[in-house]
Design a protein around this motif. Sequence first.
Motif, short mmCIF file in Angstrom:
data_model
loop_
_atom_site.label_atom_id
_atom_site.label_comp_id
_atom_site.label_asym_id
_atom_site.label_seq_id
_atom_site.Cartn_x
_atom_site.Cartn_y
_atom_site.Cartn_z
N UNK A 130 70.00 70.47 36.80
CA UNK A 130 70.44 71.64 37.40
C UNK A 130 69.85 72.87 37.16
N UNK A 131 68.57 72.92 36.76
CA UNK A 131 67.75 73.86 36.15
C UNK A 131 66.38 73.79 36.99
N UNK A 132 65.79 75.21 37.10
CA UNK A 132 64.45 75.31 37.55
C UNK A 132 63.81 76.00 36.23
N UNK A 133 62.34 75.54 36.13
CA UNK A 133 61.69 76.20 34.83
C UNK A 133 60.54 76.89 35.49
N UNK A 134 60.10 77.93 34.85
CA UNK A 134 59.01 78.61 35.25
C UNK A 134 58.19 79.35 34.23
N UNK A 135 56.86 78.94 34.05
CA UNK A 135 55.96 79.58 33.03
C UNK A 135 55.68 81.03 33.34
N UNK A 136 55.56 81.60 32.06
CA UNK A 136 55.51 83.03 32.28
C UNK A 136 54.10 83.28 31.32
N UNK A 137 53.20 84.03 32.28
CA UNK A 137 51.90 84.34 31.64
C UNK A 137 51.87 84.98 30.23
N UNK A 159 50.04 80.96 24.57
CA UNK A 159 49.50 82.04 25.39
C UNK A 159 49.03 81.53 26.58
N UNK A 160 49.32 82.33 27.85
CA UNK A 160 48.97 82.08 29.05
C UNK A 160 49.05 80.69 29.56
N UNK A 161 50.51 80.40 29.79
CA UNK A 161 50.73 79.07 30.29
C UNK A 161 50.64 78.86 31.81
N UNK A 162 50.36 77.93 32.21
CA UNK A 162 49.97 77.64 33.53
C UNK A 162 51.11 76.50 34.23
N UNK A 163 50.60 75.40 34.31
CA UNK A 163 51.30 74.31 35.10
C UNK A 163 52.49 74.09 34.12
N UNK A 164 53.50 73.37 34.75
CA UNK A 164 54.76 72.85 33.96
C UNK A 164 55.21 71.62 34.82
N UNK A 165 55.38 70.40 34.14
CA UNK A 165 55.75 69.26 35.09
C UNK A 165 56.69 68.43 34.11
N UNK A 166 57.58 67.39 34.74
CA UNK A 166 58.31 66.87 34.10
C UNK A 166 58.18 65.53 33.95
N UNK A 167 58.08 65.08 32.83
CA UNK A 167 57.75 63.78 32.28
C UNK A 167 58.36 63.07 31.20
N UNK A 168 58.95 61.99 31.59
CA UNK A 168 59.61 61.27 30.44
C UNK A 168 61.01 62.14 29.83
N UNK A 169 61.42 62.82 30.88
CA UNK A 169 62.71 63.71 30.89
C UNK A 169 62.35 64.69 29.81
N UNK A 170 61.07 65.18 29.69
CA UNK A 170 60.85 66.31 28.78
C UNK A 170 59.66 67.26 29.88
N UNK A 171 59.71 68.42 29.35
CA UNK A 171 58.65 69.37 29.97
C UNK A 171 57.39 69.45 29.34
N UNK A 172 56.35 69.23 30.23
CA UNK A 172 55.10 69.43 29.59
C UNK A 172 54.50 70.67 30.23
#
Length: 361
Positions: A130-137, A159-172
């Motif tokens: 039920x959530x959306x995750x967003x990286x902040x530069x 510092x300076x994160x870019x992409x975020x994906x869901x993998x094995x129920x974790x966020x990478x």
Amino acid sequence: MKKYLFMAVAAMFCFSGCSDNDDPDPVIDPVDSTKGVFVVNAGVMGTSSGTLSYLNLEDNVILNNAFFEVNGQYIGDTFNDGIVFGDNIYLAVNGSNVIQVLDRNTLKLKKTITLDNEKSGPRRLAGLDNYVYVTLFSGYLAKIDTKTLNVTETIEVGPNPEAVVVYNKQLYVAVSDGINSANDFADACVAVVDPVKMTVTKKISAGKNLTDLATDGEKLFVLSSGEYELTTWKQINYGVREIKGDKVSDILFAATSMALNAGTLYYIDNGYLADAVSYGRYDIRSGAVSSWISGVEVKFPAGFGVDRVTGDTYILSNNMGEGGFADYTSPGYMVRYDAEGGYVGKYDVGVCPTRVFFSYE
């Protein structure tokens, strides 16, 4: 005030406008990947020229500036990413430091989420439960409740994160450390985040200036933008690696963008000062690398995506400007290929197109 009505229908994608204040509100029928594609047009940094394009595949007609036509306002400065998740569309607008939340059926603006000035610069988006995750530069990952449309938590990831994906129920999270070339991108890593506790559980060293991640749920790949030679400025030591637990492979092949679908990792190699652009595909099970398309229709590739239902690929490009270089201030275009790599068509889009995203039922 002029209002506009446009609807996706079997016969055509109608668009009309008039000055009657009693006109009905604009509507777009529900969209899925077999019917439509959204294009993120970043615009010119420091302006409000970012736009959202929508390609209706049912009649093969593209509508540019869709956000403005529906809502009568601009998306904001430097539109960076978009996803469809649940009932909504979420748009990350980096320069304006906001997330625009739209109704997925109508494109009408539900809410503008303004982020903290110290935890700023929304870059990329991912949805889980039920959530959306967003990286902040600025160095953080933010968590948005899809029911209240409020930011509930933020954590520091690097510092300076870019992409975020869901993998094995974790966020990478691909932490680029991208503005720290003077120190050789020393803090670049893939940060693994527990989405419930919102804590960083580990950091994986995976190369320099990490900018993208791709997964099919079984395998996980990371893209490094590498570095630049000091004398020639040629891009070197860049490409795709596979992450296996805490271990990371050597670079499998040079690439500047990638997209994963149905066991195949498609990639484009458009390294700075490279002799030519190449388009390839990597079988993630056999490890075989092969050519994909010639790409003669694409002048300056700027991003791409693969429809997981049809297998069609959409490559974004800037047009040629003065001196034979890419023009980042004028509208670009999108080229469509079928699952076999056959050319399907070309569509004009907005200024500085960077990403495509799809809606799935």
